[in-house]
Scaffold this motif. Structure first.
Motif, PDB file in Angstrom:
ATOM      1  N   PHE A 136       0.842  -1.195   0.000  1.00  0.00           N
ATOM      2  CA  PHE A 136       0.000   0.000   0.000  1.00  0.00           C
ATOM      3  C   PHE A 136       0.877   1.245   0.000  1.00  0.00           C
ATOM      4  CE2 PHE A 136       0.494  -0.894   4.568  1.00  0.00           C
ATOM      5  CZ  PHE A 136       0.863   0.339   5.074  1.00  0.00           C
ATOM      6  N   TYR A 137       0.249   2.374  -0.322  1.00  0.00           N
ATOM      7  CA  TYR A 137       0.903   3.671  -0.342  1.00  0.00           C
ATOM      8  C   TYR A 137       0.165   4.578   0.631  1.00  0.00           C
ATOM      9  CZ  TYR A 137       2.295   1.681  -4.842  1.00  0.00           C
ATOM     10  OH  TYR A 137       2.752   0.846  -5.822  1.00  0.00           O
ATOM     11  N   VAL A 138       0.895   5.383   1.365  1.00  0.00           N
ATOM     12  CA  VAL A 138       0.256   6.294   2.313  1.00  0.00           C
ATOM     13  C   VAL A 138       0.863   7.680   2.167  1.00  0.00           C
ATOM     14  CG1 VAL A 138       1.871   5.585   4.140  1.00  0.00           C
ATOM     15  CG2 VAL A 138      -0.274   6.738   4.746  1.00  0.00           C
ATOM     16  N   ASP A 139      -0.001   8.685   2.214  1.00  0.00           N
ATOM     17  CA  ASP A 139       0.437  10.077   2.148  1.00  0.00           C
ATOM     18  C   ASP A 139      -0.535  10.911   2.953  1.00  0.00           C
ATOM     19  OD1 ASP A 139       1.979  12.240   1.545  1.00  0.00           O
ATOM     20  OD2 ASP A 139       1.526  12.284  -0.591  1.00  0.00           O
ATOM     21  N   GLU A 140      -0.132  12.115   3.244  1.00  0.00           N
ATOM     22  CA  GLU A 140      -0.955  13.028   4.030  1.00  0.00           C
ATOM     23  C   GLU A 140      -1.417  14.180   3.150  1.00  0.00           C
ATOM     24  OE1 GLU A 140       2.599  15.906   5.709  1.00  0.00           O
ATOM     25  OE2 GLU A 140       1.988  14.171   6.877  1.00  0.00           O
ATOM     26  N   THR A 141      -2.502  14.811   3.558  1.00  0.00           N
ATOM     27  CA  THR A 141      -2.951  16.031   2.905  1.00  0.00           C
ATOM     28  C   THR A 141      -3.629  16.906   3.940  1.00  0.00           C
ATOM     29  OG1 THR A 141      -4.221  16.951   1.046  1.00  0.00           O
ATOM     30  CG2 THR A 141      -5.204  15.112   2.222  1.00  0.00           C
ATOM     31  N   ASP A 155      -4.202   1.459  -2.662  1.00  0.00           N
ATOM     32  CA  ASP A 155      -3.582   0.228  -3.136  1.00  0.00           C
ATOM     33  C   ASP A 155      -2.720   0.516  -4.363  1.00  0.00           C
ATOM     34  OD1 ASP A 155      -5.291   0.495  -5.296  1.00  0.00           O
ATOM     35  OD2 ASP A 155      -6.708  -1.031  -4.593  1.00  0.00           O
ATOM     36  N   GLU A 156      -2.163  -0.521  -4.975  1.00  0.00           N
ATOM     37  CA  GLU A 156      -1.242  -0.318  -6.090  1.00  0.00           C
ATOM     38  C   GLU A 156      -1.929   0.228  -7.335  1.00  0.00           C
ATOM     39  OE1 GLU A 156       0.503  -3.908  -7.654  1.00  0.00           O
ATOM     40  OE2 GLU A 156      -1.105  -5.119  -6.805  1.00  0.00           O
ATOM     41  N   CYS A 193       4.992   2.184   0.493  1.00  0.00           N
ATOM     42  CA  CYS A 193       5.583   3.413  -0.045  1.00  0.00           C
ATOM     43  C   CYS A 193       5.035   4.604   0.739  1.00  0.00           C
ATOM     44  CB  CYS A 193       5.257   3.559  -1.532  1.00  0.00           C
ATOM     45  SG  CYS A 193       6.029   5.009  -2.293  1.00  0.00           S
ATOM     46  N   CYS A 194       5.913   5.473   1.201  1.00  0.00           N
ATOM     47  CA  CYS A 194       5.484   6.631   1.995  1.00  0.00           C
ATOM     48  C   CYS A 194       6.503   7.747   1.842  1.00  0.00           C
ATOM     49  CB  CYS A 194       5.324   6.246   3.465  1.00  0.00           C
ATOM     50  SG  CYS A 194       6.876   5.776   4.270  1.00  0.00           S
ATOM     51  N   ASP A 195       6.221   8.885   2.516  1.00  0.00           N
ATOM     52  CA  ASP A 195       7.211   9.957   2.540  1.00  0.00           C
ATOM     53  C   ASP A 195       8.192   9.701   3.679  1.00  0.00           C
ATOM     54  OD1 ASP A 195       5.998  10.750   4.901  1.00  0.00           O
ATOM     55  OD2 ASP A 195       4.819  12.332   3.955  1.00  0.00           O
ATOM     56  N   VAL A 212       8.963  -3.977   3.462  1.00  0.00           N
ATOM     57  CA  VAL A 212      10.036  -3.170   2.877  1.00  0.00           C
ATOM     58  C   VAL A 212       9.484  -1.780   2.577  1.00  0.00           C
ATOM     59  CG1 VAL A 212      11.620  -2.910   0.936  1.00  0.00           C
ATOM     60  CG2 VAL A 212      11.164  -5.192   1.890  1.00  0.00           C
ATOM     61  N   VAL A 213      10.148  -0.744   3.087  1.00  0.00           N
ATOM     62  CA  VAL A 213       9.677   0.632   2.927  1.00  0.00           C
ATOM     63  C   VAL A 213      10.433   1.302   1.780  1.00  0.00           C
ATOM     64  CG1 VAL A 213       9.432   2.894   4.006  1.00  0.00           C
ATOM     65  CG2 VAL A 213       9.060   0.816   5.351  1.00  0.00           C
ATOM     66  N   THR A 214       9.681   1.927   0.889  1.00  0.00           N
ATOM     67  CA  THR A 214      10.254   2.706  -0.210  1.00  0.00           C
ATOM     68  C   THR A 214       9.753   4.137  -0.090  1.00  0.00           C
ATOM     69  OG1 THR A 214      10.243   0.773  -1.662  1.00  0.00           O
ATOM     70  CG2 THR A 214      10.457   2.924  -2.717  1.00  0.00           C
ATOM     71  N   TYR A 215      10.670   5.100  -0.215  1.00  0.00           N
ATOM     72  CA  TYR A 215      10.264   6.505  -0.184  1.00  0.00           C
ATOM     73  C   TYR A 215       9.722   6.896  -1.552  1.00  0.00           C
ATOM     74  CZ  TYR A 215      13.044   6.640   4.071  1.00  0.00           C
ATOM     75  OH  TYR A 215      13.557   6.392   5.318  1.00  0.00           O
TER      76      TYR A 215
END
Length: 289
Positions: A136-141, A155-156, A193-195, A212-215
């Motif tokens: 999954f991908y996470v971001d803020e707003t 999701d992807e 995936c995150c910031d 596994v974390v990817t920026y």
């Protein structure tokens, strides 16, 4: 049907013909209505006039389970003051504009539309299946003034699967609870995936230790761009204050966006400037390599 020319409003009354058998939604037992309750629903505008449906809805008592309830109507959901078509229109508008703007367009308060939106989201979430989710991908707003944020998990395929208040470790913890409530578990998640925010990273470490974390690329490029510009500014100040190289300092000033632009998008003269910087200013070059 009644049309009020002064109020630009249409009122439609619905009546049933003959005796109708009703079925209890809980036990399936046959029931008979014993009285009626007057109900009103706002419908889609009729020739640009506000339209309302009226119906005396039968109330029934189940002889088996003893429940007393109003009969369901096919044009509206239970306890709603809008028809299904009106709610669908509202949901479509809220995808494209703010809830407040959609309310002004439809002629209803934003609070009523929020209740519609919450109900439909809750209904969809009941049937959400996350058993196959492995990344999954996470971001803020920002959601309002005063540094108020929401975290968005997708999701992807970039489908939103969860939204929650905040942008810290507790946001990730709430997502894990949601994940496990919808057919999956934390150990199934292999990639995230995150910031580079400390809140997300701390939450991921606690809740998804095996992932596994990817920026994400946007934030990586953002940090690199800031580093290149800091190096350029520092070297410009050194040249300007050191004396004797004021001409070189002048050439370096204002070149920020040329350094950050893709090489294939540079004009010949711009590329010549960038080549000169890369050859003459080694500190800046160390950040662009």
């Amino acid at each position: 049907m009644n049309i009020d020319d002064t109020e630009t409003r249409v009122d439609i009354r619905i009546r049933s013909k003959g005796k109708v058998e009703h079925i209890c939604p809980d036990c399936g037992c046959s029931c008979e209505g014993y009285d009626k309750r007057e109900r009103t629903w706002q419908h889609m505008d009729f020739f640009d006039m506000e339209c309302h449906l009226h119906c005396a809805v039968p109330r029934m008592e189940c002889p088996k389970c003893g429940k007393v309830m109003l009969v369901d109507v096919p044009w509206a959901q239970e306890n709603s003051g809008f028809t299904l078509l009106f709610e669908a229109k509202g949901v479509e508008l809220m995808k494209e504009m703010s809830v407040n703007a959609a309310g002004r367009y439809l002629g209803v308060t934003d609070k009523r539309l929020w209740r519609v939106l919450d109900k439909h989201v809750e209904e969809r979430m009941k049937h959400q299946d996350l058993s196959e989710l492995d990344r999954f991908y996470v971001d803020e707003t920002s959601c309002r003034r005063g540094h108020r944020y929401v975290s968005i998990f997708v999701d992807e395929d970039h489908n939103i699967i969860f939204v929650t208040n905040g942008n810290d470790a507790s946001s990730v913890a709430r997502f894990r609870e949601h994940l496990e409530a919808h057919g999956s578990k934390a150990s199934n998640v292999k990639f995230i995936c995150c910031d580079m925010g400390k809140g997300f990273l701390s939450g991921i470490k606690n809740e998804f230790p095996g992932a596994v974390v990817t920026y994400d690329r946007y934030h990586v490029i953002q940090h690199m761009s800031l580093a290149v510009d800091r190096a350029r500014r520092h070297e410009w100040n050194v040249l300007r204050e050191g004396g004797g190289r004021l001409k070189d300092a002048t050439k370096l000033k204002g070149q920020r966006f040329f350094l950050l632009r893709n090489v294939e998008n540079l004009s010949p003269s711009q590329k010549e400037r960038v080549d000169w910087i890369l050859e003459s200013h080694k500190e800046t070059v160390s950040y662009t390599d």
